[in-house]
Design an enzyme around this catalytic site. Structure first.
Site, PDB file in Angstrom:
ATOM      1  N   LEU B 260       5.837   1.644   8.883  1.00  6.51           N
ATOM      2  CA  LEU B 260       6.060   1.960   7.479  1.00  6.51           C
ATOM      3  C   LEU B 260       6.570   0.755   6.708  1.00  6.51           C
ATOM      4  O   LEU B 260       7.561   0.144   7.082  1.00  6.51           O
ATOM      5  CB  LEU B 260       7.075   3.113   7.366  1.00  6.51           C
ATOM      6  N   ASP B 261       5.856   0.422   5.630  1.00  3.83           N
ATOM      7  CA  ASP B 261       6.248  -0.704   4.775  1.00  3.83           C
ATOM      8  C   ASP B 261       6.388  -2.007   5.546  1.00  3.83           C
ATOM      9  O   ASP B 261       7.163  -2.880   5.167  1.00  3.83           O
ATOM     10  CB  ASP B 261       7.573  -0.405   4.046  1.00  3.83           C
ATOM     11  N   GLY B 262       5.666  -2.127   6.651  1.00  6.12           N
ATOM     12  CA  GLY B 262       5.804  -3.332   7.467  1.00  6.12           C
ATOM     13  C   GLY B 262       4.534  -4.153   7.602  1.00  6.12           C
ATOM     14  O   GLY B 262       4.520  -5.156   8.313  1.00  6.12           O
TER      15      GLY B 262
END
Lengths: 326, 317
Positions: B260-262
């Site tokens: 996530l969001d990476g």
């Protein structure tokens, strides 16, 4: 908590300056010259923080005008939904017409009228410079930048000493510079209690501290004992990359922007109220070396900017974790 | 891994163009732009051979970027050239670059002629917040976003009187309302709706796409995060930033991976905030940044400026 302590300590800080100054005779600093007193206009800065109400600006400006002071710049800030008032006035005045001690009394009276949390007046040309100690570790780019800025007169402070947990030999640039200028360098060998009592002793007569890439964490005991403001530079854009080696973290994360953050030190690591943040673009053409170089550049600018703002009374605590920066 | 998954897609895209019949050409004297990106193991002579290929067909290179990272034996280039499609037919161009890509064992070799090739087909996913969606739609209408929007998918219902619905109806773009729950993210249905797209855009879509979905879809997914990653991952970054007392806020556009969001970051933008900002102005400045950052990322992607670099990064020419 950082803020109440700093409130009291800031009041103490500035009170120390005021009372200290009061004991000195101002006449010895700038001998009045009646024949050309009209031409000696001096800058004064006044910051004010109090519960909000109608009429504060009117009374403050009237006070200044009644003494022949001319306001050149003013910032007023009242946050939404909060009954608190912040202002910063820069004015010029004739110290013969409006003596320094009279100025103290006038603003003290106003601060009582409005129940001020903070009322500080500073006349840079007359008041003693702020005394600071700089605490550093092995990385010396920020330290050296501060020293050069001080030497050039861009950083208007008195550096009482440099304290470090890193040994520097007599041939090193820092030591030679400090010796040339008569500024003591205290090497405190890292010990279990982190040398804090020794540091406290060395800095007890300072107005605030600057951590110039000092890598040790100051304990809350130290913070409480010292009681005054401490400004730190973090080599990352807080809250990103809190902790060690933010440049490497940034490289690994593939970010397109890196930054630096200057902030007040509180018990919570790297989380005190932020004063200033700066960024620079990075891209695939950057490697760890250029990341670090850009980062060091930013740290120097960001730390200098924060110290200058602080000395110009532009930085005020705001709510729990923030600052007003005029 | 997204990197590996994304490779076949790029190459596949180029092949797809070859099979389609290209629309009728402009008069022979007009020069057309071509873009070629190349990613292969580094060796001596790549630039020479690439530029020679273009020159031998009468192409004139107007811009070129070459990047070989320190200590890594990998080569990236992007060339922007003009050519006469009569002298250098599109199909011939494919063959020429294919031959080069085989010569250099390329990990990626893509040529694109924006004037001739079909526009990229995208689906836009959104939730309740529609500032990014609306900005994309307007950009598309103005011609600033050179894509074909096949549909808009949302887990938020929009009535027939809303600006978005009326806009989409006017332009004949279907709007699919897929209500999601904790148990059912409707990924099977989404997959079916997007199967003919070249990439996806998550315009403040608040659901997390599973690893399964990403693997099944196989093409790139671009997301906009309303914060300066890795700061403020997760929900309500504006409020987090506001409470943290930061002096700079930002937005990040990135590829979506399982983390996530990476995923690899494409673009980041910042704006200054101060004590004079309240939560409302934080949010407003943030929304502004998100719109700009997402548009820019999509435009860069369509212009073949974005290439995967190592595991978590991008080369952005």
């Amino acid at each position: 908590m950082g803020i109440p302590r700093r409130l009291c300590s800031s009041l103490n800080l500035f009170q120390v300056v005021r009372f200290g100054s009061k004991k000195k005779s101002y006449s010895s600093l700038h001998p009045p010259n009646p024949s050309c007193s009209n031409s000696f206009l001096t800058h004064g800065i006044h910051v004010f923080q109090c519960p909000d109400t109608v009429g504060i600006v009117a009374k403050l400006s009237d006070c200044i005008a009644s003494r022949g002071g001319n306001i050149l710049a003013a910032d007023v800030f009242v946050p939404q939904n909060k009954r608190v008032f912040y202002s910063r006035n820069v004015f010029v005045f004739d110290p013969v017409v409006w003596p320094r001690m009279q100025m103290e009394e006038d603003f003290l009276r106003l601060s009582k009228t409005f129940n001020a949390m903070r009322s500080v007046i500073r006349v840079p040309a007359l008041d003693p410079k702020y005394k600071i100690a700089i605490v550093a570790s092995k990385q010396d780019h920020c330290l050296i930048d501060l020293l050069h800025g001080w030497q050039d007169g861009r950083l208007s402070v008195d550096i009482t000493c440099v304290i470090s947990n890193h040994f520097r030999g007599p041939e090193s640039e820092v030591i030679r510079f400090l010796e040339m200028h008569g500024v003591p360098y205290h090497y405190l060998r890292p010990t279990e209690n982190k040398s804090e009592p020794e540091i406290l002793k060395l800095v007890q007569n300072t107005d605030f501290l600057v951590l110039a890439r000092y890598t040790r964490i100051l304990s809350s005991t130290f913070l409480r004992s010292y009681g005054k403001d401490i400004i730190n530079i973090h080599h990352g854009l807080l809250p990103s990359f809190s902790g060690i080696n933010p440049s490497k973290q940034a490289v690994d994360a593939g970010v397109k922007l890196i930054g630096a953050t200057s902030h007040f030190v509180t018990e919570e690591h790297n989380a005190g109220p932020i004063i200033e943040q700066m960024v620079e673009r990075v891209c695939h053409r950057d490697n760890l070396q250029s990341f670090v170089q850009k980062s060091q550049n930013l740290e120097k600018q960001c730390l200098s900017s924060a110290i200058r703002s602080y000395c110009e009374l532009r930085v005020l605590p705001y709510e729990e974790k923030k600052t007003v920066v005029f | 891994m997204a990197l590996v998954r994304r490779v076949p897609q790029f190459v596949g895209l180029a092949n797809r163009n070859r099979n389609m019949s290209f629309k009728s050409l402009d008069p022979p004297s007009s020069l057309t732009h071509g873009i070629h990106v190349f990613h292969c193991p580094d060796a001596v002579g790549i630039v020479a051979k690439l530029s020679d290929c273009i020159a031998s067909r009468g192409g004139n290179i107007l811009a070129a970027d070459v990047f070989v990272p320190e200590n890594k034996q990998v080569f990236y280039s992007r060339s922007d050239f003009v050519f006469d499609p009569v002298k250098w037919p599109r199909v011939q161009m494919e063959e020429d670059f294919l031959k080069l890509s085989q010569t250099f064992n390329a990990i990626r070799s893509v040529v694109r002629v924006p004037a001739l090739d079909p526009k990229y087909k995208i689906a836009v996913l959104a939730s309740k917040q529609d500032h990014c969606l609306v900005d994309l739609l307007h950009g598309w209408q103005d011609g600033r976003l050179p894509v074909d929007i096949t549909c808009v998918i949302s887990n938020h219902h929009r009535g027939s009187n809303t600006h978005v619905i009326r806009f989409l109806e006017r332009h004949d773009i279907p709007y699919h309302y897929l209500c999601t729950t904790k148990e059912n993210k409707r990924e099977g249905e989404i997959l079916q709706l997007v199967q003919n797209t070249d990439f996806l855009v998550l315009a403040r879509y608040m659901q997390i796409l599973s690893g399964n979905f990403l693997r099944s879809y196989g093409n790139d997914v671009i997301n906009i995060h309303h914060g300066l990653l890795p700061s403020f991952k997760g929900g309500n970054p504006s409020r987090q930033a506001f409470e943290a007392g930061v002096k700079l806020i930002g937005a990040t556009s990135h590829f979506v991976t399982e983390e996530l969001d990476g995923g690899p970051i494409i673009e980041q933008m910042v704006e200054r905030v101060s004590h004079r900002d309240n939560l409302q102005s934080f949010v407003q400045k943030s929304e502004n940044l998100e719109k700009q950052c997402l548009s820019k990322a999509i435009r860069s992607y369509c212009e073949l400026r974005v290439l995967p670099y190592e595991e978590k990064k991008t080369v952005l020419f």
